[in-house]
Design an enzyme around this catalytic site. Structure first.
Site, short mmCIF file in Angstrom:
data_model
loop_
_atom_site.label_atom_id
_atom_site.label_comp_id
_atom_site.label_asym_id
_atom_site.label_seq_id
_atom_site.Cartn_x
_atom_site.Cartn_y
_atom_site.Cartn_z
N ARG A 199 15.32 39.20 -5.44
CA ARG A 199 14.36 40.28 -5.28
C ARG A 199 14.33 41.20 -6.51
O ARG A 199 13.40 41.98 -6.68
CB ARG A 199 14.71 41.09 -4.04
CG ARG A 199 15.04 40.24 -2.83
CD ARG A 199 15.24 41.04 -1.60
NE ARG A 199 13.95 41.36 -1.01
CZ ARG A 199 13.80 41.84 0.22
NH1 ARG A 199 14.84 42.07 0.98
NH2 ARG A 199 12.60 42.10 0.69
N LYS B 78 23.01 49.26 18.55
CA LYS B 78 23.44 47.98 18.00
C LYS B 78 24.73 47.55 18.70
O LYS B 78 25.68 48.31 18.80
CB LYS B 78 23.66 48.09 16.49
CG LYS B 78 23.72 46.76 15.77
CD LYS B 78 23.67 46.92 14.27
CE LYS B 78 23.61 45.55 13.59
NZ LYS B 78 23.53 45.64 12.12
N GLU C 34 17.29 46.31 -3.66
CA GLU C 34 17.94 45.60 -4.74
C GLU C 34 17.30 45.89 -6.09
O GLU C 34 18.00 45.98 -7.12
CB GLU C 34 17.90 44.08 -4.46
CG GLU C 34 18.76 43.64 -3.29
CD GLU C 34 18.07 43.78 -1.94
OE1 GLU C 34 18.69 43.43 -0.92
OE2 GLU C 34 16.90 44.23 -1.91
#
Length: 619
Positions: A395, A282, A367
């Site tokens: 969610r 990344k 979540e």
């Protein structure tokens, strides 16, 4: 030979470029992304890490016939470049400009709109099943990160992949990060795969599948097994994926395009589901982003020479205020615990984590689990504070309703990024939480107007024996002139006036305060109220306002349908009160990207709109 990137002006142009120039193309793409994202802001580290992976996919796919579903989609900038949208990057994330996420309306090379995590395998599997039913031959790929693989939806999709019995390729883009460093059992499992040593040959089922390819199958198997450069370190036995009916291939060097192209070409010839585990870095190619990928995940404009700078404590955001307040409260109460879903930095809980690591829980991109996990803690006498962005709380709707509200458990839902968030667009605007939370019995909803109101709300929350949500916006915390103490279910009267009354919700108090300054220039004085409690609504205040004013305007940065304003209107109608009531809120629409001031103006919920709407009623 000039810039290779300039030769790419439409889909599939990259296939016309000699593969020996792909390395130079990757360098040019990184230079382009750094130049443009530093000027417009955006998701940088994830895109820098996916450059070679994207080029390799475009080398073997043909668009728009073939289709990629990008999980989350914030790593799709290179895909947009390679499908002819280079000139649109000047206006990326700007009002009416190109989105920072895949959008079907933007290009037929974007096969599926994304913005939230863990959705790609489900969507791509649905597309692959449609292909099977229709007798099509297009290639379909799901690209998902290792962090997103912790999401329950991704695991549910993997459980169903084996039922396809046709070619379906999942690319696991493994950079050992989501936004923050990954946690949990899936991360530990992938770590074992990363250091595995059983690298000698194709698995027997892959060999068998390849050998069935007419005319070339046996020779392809032999060639692959003898190609040392790309077999060694690539094929690893993985019982977990095997048990799911998915052939695992990897780990693969995600910055070696030659290696990836060969593997992708072979994978698309296998007539069953394949997961290719690709390791990437990344922030690849920009040292500051490699060293601090979290800082460069979603970044504003910055100087390339100096790099992005962490936010200063001198300018406090609402997130900072929440974070510091919670740490102070936890010092006095050992029952307070903090929970987040893979975003300790974004939600400000890194400070709590550093101070009280035993009472901090990062559950990963999960979540739903975060909320029910908090409910379990609350059922045993703990005081959980769950901090998640507004758009991601969507969610966990069922868990809030079923596991928290029905049992009336004292879970504190900290709704960060409530209201308009700006340039990430419709998938991230936090404009639905008032509507869906207001419908839940037992739920208390507080919308603080400013920094001091948020601090008071945090301390007041401790006295509420039941579910409670505190919502606040993104960005610098507003500071009002004064702030009254809390009384349960009571609004705050900021200024008394006559004829008209303005009730502002949360961040709209700042906009309404600007409008009040305009009224003073006209020597007009409407009443000004901070709604503060959205549930329960302050009925006594509404009755008083309706009795003393001809007109009431409710202003909120959320959906009009099911919002606080409609609740006020319904109450006034039920009580047969005389005041005419209007609502300035967001009509039934998704709000695209742009700066928050631009969006407020376009939606008619800015200070000028408030001023004009009320003025016509006062004159």
């Amino acid at each position: 030979m000039g810039k290779i990137l300039e030769k790419i002006n439409k889909p599939n142009d990259v296939r016309r470029i000699n593969k020996k120039y792909y390395k130079k193309l990757a360098e040019e793409i990184r230079e382009f992304l750094l130049e443009h994202v530093s000027q417009t802001g955006g998701h940088l580290a994830s895109n820098l890490g996916a450059v070679e992976l994207t080029i390799a996919l475009h080398a073997v796919l043909k668009f728009p016939r073939d289709q990629i579903v990008w999980d989350v989609g914030h790593q799709a900038y290179t895909h947009k470049l390679l499908t002819g949208r280079r000139k649109d990057f000047d206006n990326m994330r700007k009002l009416d400009g190109m989105s920072g996420f895949p959008k079907r309306h933007e290009s037929d090379c974007d096969s599926f709109d994304t913005g939230h995590s863990s959705t790609s395998i489900s969507a791509a599997l649905g597309m692959a099943t449609a292909r099977k039913l229709s007798g099509g031959h297009e290639k379909i790929v799901a690209v998902i990160g290792d962090g997103a693989l912790t999401g329950g939806m991704a695991l549910e999709a993997l459980n169903n992949v084996s039922q396809l019995h046709k070619n379906f390729v999942i690319i696991l883009n493994d950079n050992n990060m989501s936004i923050s460093e990954n946690v949990g059992g899936m991360s530990n499992y992938l770590n074992k795969l990363r250091v595995g040593e059983r690298y000698n040959e194709f698995k027997e089922d892959v060999e068998h599948s390849l050998s069935k390819i007419p005319h070339v199958g046996n020779s392809l198997v032999k060639k692959v097994k003898n190609t040392k450069d790309y077999v060694k370190g690539i094929f690893v036995d993985s019982n977990w994926f095997d048990d799911l009916g998915i052939t695992y291939i990897g780990p693969v060097d995600g910055h070696n395009m030659k290696e990836m192209v060969k593997i992708f070409e072979a994978a698309f010839k296998i007539d069953h589901p394949i997961l290719i585990h690709v390791k990437t870095i990344k922030g690849k190619g920009y040292e500051p982003a490699e060293e601090n990928p979290s800082l460069y995940h979603g970044v504003g404009c910055f100087d390339l020479n100096f790099g992005a700078q962490p936010s200063s404590d001198k300018v406090l955001s609402y997130t900072d205020v929440f974070s510091k307040t919670l740490v102070k409260m936890a010092a006095k109460d050992k029952k307070i615990v903090a929970i987040t879903a893979a975003m300790p930095d974004g939600t400000g809980l890194t400070r709590f984590q550093n101070k009280y690591p035993d009472r901090f829980f990062d559950v990963g991109i999960a979540e739903e689990h975060a909320v029910t996990f908090a409910a379990g803690l609350a059922s045993k006498g703990y005081k959980p504070y769950v901090s998640i962005y507004s758009s991601f709380y969507q969610r966990a709707y069922d868990q809030i309703l079923h596991d928290v509200c029905i049992q009336n458990l004292p879970v504190r839902l900290i709704i960060d990024r409530a209201g308009l968030v700006g340039q990430d667009g419709e998938t991230h605007q936090g404009v639905f939480d008032i509507s869906f939370l207001s419908a839940m019995p037992n739920m208390t909803i507080i919308a603080p107007k400013d920094m001091n109101d948020l601090i008071k709300a945090m301390h007041f929350a401790d006295s509420v024996d039941g579910p409670l949500a505190i919502r606040f916006g993104r960005g610098t915390a507003y500071v009002a002139d004064s702030c009254e103490d809390y009384e349960y279910g009571k609004s705050e009267l900021i200024e008394s006036g006559k004829k008209a009354a303005i009730i502002a919700v949360g961040g709209m108090v700042e906009e309404a305060a600007k409008a009040m300054e305009l009224f003073k220039e006209e020597q007009l004085t409407p009443t000004f109220v901070n709604a503060r409690f959205l549930a329960p609504m302050d009925r006594e205040m509404i009755r008083t306002l309706a009795a003393e004013h001809d007109y009431i305007l409710v202003v909120e940065e959320g959906m009009k349908q099911g919002g606080y304003g409609q609740t006020v209107q319904a109450f006034i109608e039920e009580e047969k009160l005389n005041a005419y009531t209007e609502v300035l809120a967001i009509d039934n629409q998704f709000v695209e990207h742009g700066t928050v001031p631009e969006l407020r103006k376009r939606l008619g919920i800015d200070a000028q709109s408030i001023y004009e709407k009320v003025k016509e009623r006062m004159l």
